[in-house]
Design a protein around this motif. Structure first.
Motif, PDB file in Angstrom:
ATOM      1  N   LEU A   8       0.832  -1.196   0.000  1.00 18.72           N
ATOM      2  CA  LEU A   8       0.000   0.000   0.000  1.00 18.72           C
ATOM      3  C   LEU A   8       0.872   1.253   0.000  1.00 18.72           C
ATOM      4  O   LEU A   8       1.913   1.303   0.647  1.00 18.72           O
ATOM      5  N   GLN A  10       1.972   5.003   0.880  1.00 21.00           N
ATOM      6  CA  GLN A  10       1.817   5.880   2.042  1.00 21.00           C
ATOM      7  C   GLN A  10       3.114   6.648   2.275  1.00 21.00           C
ATOM      8  O   GLN A  10       4.207   6.133   2.045  1.00 21.00           O
ATOM      9  N   LYS A  97     -10.489   6.258  10.906  1.00 18.70           N
ATOM     10  CA  LYS A  97     -10.777   5.360   9.784  1.00 18.70           C
ATOM     11  C   LYS A  97     -12.283   5.182   9.583  1.00 18.70           C
ATOM     12  O   LYS A  97     -12.763   5.097   8.446  1.00 18.70           O
ATOM     13  N   THR A 120      -2.159   0.428   8.136  1.00 16.08           N
ATOM     14  CA  THR A 120      -2.977  -0.606   7.511  1.00 16.08           C
ATOM     15  C   THR A 120      -4.254  -0.005   6.934  1.00 16.08           C
ATOM     16  O   THR A 120      -4.670   1.092   7.317  1.00 16.08           O
ATOM     17  N   ASN A 121      -4.881  -0.750   6.042  1.00 18.96           N
ATOM     18  CA  ASN A 121      -6.173  -0.344   5.482  1.00 18.96           C
ATOM     19  C   ASN A 121      -7.315  -1.129   6.129  1.00 18.96           C
ATOM     20  O   ASN A 121      -8.374  -1.313   5.539  1.00 18.96           O
ATOM     21  N   TRP A 123     -10.204  -1.665   9.004  1.00 13.31           N
ATOM     22  CA  TRP A 123     -11.079  -0.944   9.912  1.00 13.31           C
ATOM     23  C   TRP A 123     -11.823  -1.936  10.808  1.00 13.31           C
ATOM     24  O   TRP A 123     -11.933  -3.113  10.484  1.00 13.31           O
ATOM     25  N   SER A 135     -11.462  -4.300   5.135  1.00 15.33           N
ATOM     26  CA  SER A 135     -10.355  -3.520   4.584  1.00 15.33           C
ATOM     27  C   SER A 135     -10.870  -2.654   3.442  1.00 15.33           C
ATOM     28  O   SER A 135     -11.777  -3.050   2.703  1.00 15.33           O
ATOM     29  N   ASP A 136     -10.289  -1.483   3.321  1.00 18.16           N
ATOM     30  CA  ASP A 136     -10.678  -0.531   2.290  1.00 18.16           C
ATOM     31  C   ASP A 136      -9.518   0.439   2.115  1.00 18.16           C
ATOM     32  O   ASP A 136      -9.101   1.093   3.083  1.00 18.16           O
ATOM     33  N   ASP A 137      -8.997   0.540   0.918  1.00 16.48           N
ATOM     34  CA  ASP A 137      -7.830   1.389   0.690  1.00 16.48           C
ATOM     35  C   ASP A 137      -8.105   2.862   0.975  1.00 16.48           C
ATOM     36  O   ASP A 137      -7.174   3.639   1.230  1.00 16.48           O
ATOM     37  N   ARG A 138      -9.364   3.281   0.954  1.00 14.98           N
ATOM     38  CA  ARG A 138      -9.686   4.688   1.209  1.00 14.98           C
ATOM     39  C   ARG A 138      -9.348   5.115   2.625  1.00 14.98           C
ATOM     40  O   ARG A 138      -9.166   6.313   2.882  1.00 14.98           O
ATOM     41  N   LEU A 140      -6.727   4.054   4.460  1.00 16.01           N
ATOM     42  CA  LEU A 140      -5.296   4.066   4.774  1.00 16.01           C
ATOM     43  C   LEU A 140      -4.842   5.513   4.930  1.00 16.01           C
ATOM     44  O   LEU A 140      -5.012   6.322   4.004  1.00 16.01           O
ATOM     45  N   ALA A 222      -0.790  -5.592   6.705  1.00 13.22           N
ATOM     46  CA  ALA A 222      -1.780  -5.042   5.776  1.00 13.22           C
ATOM     47  C   ALA A 222      -1.815  -5.838   4.483  1.00 13.22           C
ATOM     48  O   ALA A 222      -2.874  -6.000   3.867  1.00 13.22           O
TER      49      ALA A 222
END
Length: 340
Positions: A8, A10, A97, A120-121, A123, A135-138, A140, A222
């Protein structure tokens, strides 16, 4: 060798004593004008001294109850926030998150513990004593600001438990559902940094090593996903409202002992990276493997079993989980329990 790996994206700003400066630089870089600060009362004044805060949410609670998330989302809408800044431990990052999950707002995370959620992504939300994760990349955080000075005031026991929680990210990443050689390499490097840092937890050098290891652990986790350890702890945390870091610390040696015979290469790598057996490290640093707050091991096992990853190195039965939880609740030697 054949695998598919995802890392991911970041930004990380790392520097002891530089949290306020680095946070201000990120707010400026992102062009944010209306910052919603998520932090418990009294946590963030020095960190946020160089930025303008439009609204402040202090409604932080372990395991992110749904009601708390809904109130924080309402505040984000009311304040017309364009950036979330979280300053605190895993519960604080988790609340940010939860807001990002429904609003899409970016997060700049400033951790004050070694929870690792900032990288991590993943929640988690709790409702009616059940914790749901996804998990949701939004969600992160776009940037993490690490400053070892922010962990100097953590009580020693909490520092150690939080650090062992980070170790759990590494251990789970060695056999989690999406594990691969890159995750395992990151996890082992994280274990080396964390085991050194835990032994030096009272010094700034040790705390810097802790944040270094925490980030490596979280990046591995993650990508690799939640293994048996985290599934157990997430269910226990939601069902019995247990303290997050202490629960992870207690459960980790038992899961490692349970899986080690079925994954000897991973287990040997973990021991080599630690420089000793995990139970020996626990004795050195004063970490506790006694689980508190589970009134009925058999009931808890029934709740956990549906969440167990099918890919776990060793098949897991309800009886196995009951025995593991009973042993942890009694504080039995994890090595002796695993041979029983």
């Amino acid at each position: 060798m054949r695998f598919e790996h995802v890392t991911l994206g970041q930004r990380v700003r790392f520097g002891t004593g530089l949290a306020a400066e680095n946070l201000a630089a990120e707010v400026d870089r992102l062009g944010a004008r209306r910052v919603l600060l998520i932090a418990e009362d009294g946590i963030a004044p020095e960190v946020t001294s160089k930025i303008h805060v439009t609204a402040h949410c202090t409604d932080v609670a372990p395991h992110v109850p749904v009601g708390h998330a809904e109130r924080a989302r309402a505040l984000a809408a009311e304040s017309e926030a364009d950036l979330l800044v979280s300053v605190g431990g895993g519960s604080t990052t988790g609340l940010a998150k939860a807001v990002a999950l429904t609003t899409g707002l970016p997060i700049v995370a400033v951790p004050t513990t070694y929870a690792g959620s900032e990288a991590t992504n993943v929640w988690g939300l709790t409702e009616a004593s059940r914790k749901t994760t996804g998990s949701d990349d939004r969600i992160l955080p776009v940037t993490v600001v690490y400053d070892a000075a922010l962990t100097a005031s953590l009580p020693p026991e909490l520092s150690i438990a939080s650090g062992c929680n980070a170790l759990a990210h590494c251990v789970d990443s060695m056999w989690a559902p999406r594990t691969d050689p890159i995750n395992q390499a990151l996890a082992l490097a994280g274990i080396r940094a964390l085991s050194s840092g835990l032994r030096l937890i009272g010094d700034v050098e040790g705390r810097e090593l802790m944040f270094h290891g925490t980030y490596l652990a979280a990046v591995a986790f993650a990508s690799a996903g939640s293994g048996l350890h985290h599934k157990i702890c997430h269910v226990l945390g939601g069902a019995y409202d247990l303290p997050h870091a202490r629960t992870h610390t207690a459960i980790l040696p038992y899961v490692l002992a349970f899986n080690a015979p079925a994954a000897p290469r991973a287990a040997d790598g973990i021991t080599e990276a630690l420089g000793t057996e995990l139970t020996t490290l626990y004795s050195e640093i004063g970490a506790s493997h006694v689980l508190h707050g589970v009134p009925d091991a058999a009931e808890a096992a029934r709740l956990i079993l549906p969440a167990v990853p099918p890919s776990n190195p060793r098949p897991v039965t309800e009886d196995d989980l009951t025995a593991l939880l009973a042993a942890a609740s009694a504080g039995r030697d994890p090595r002796e329990w695993s041979r029983a």
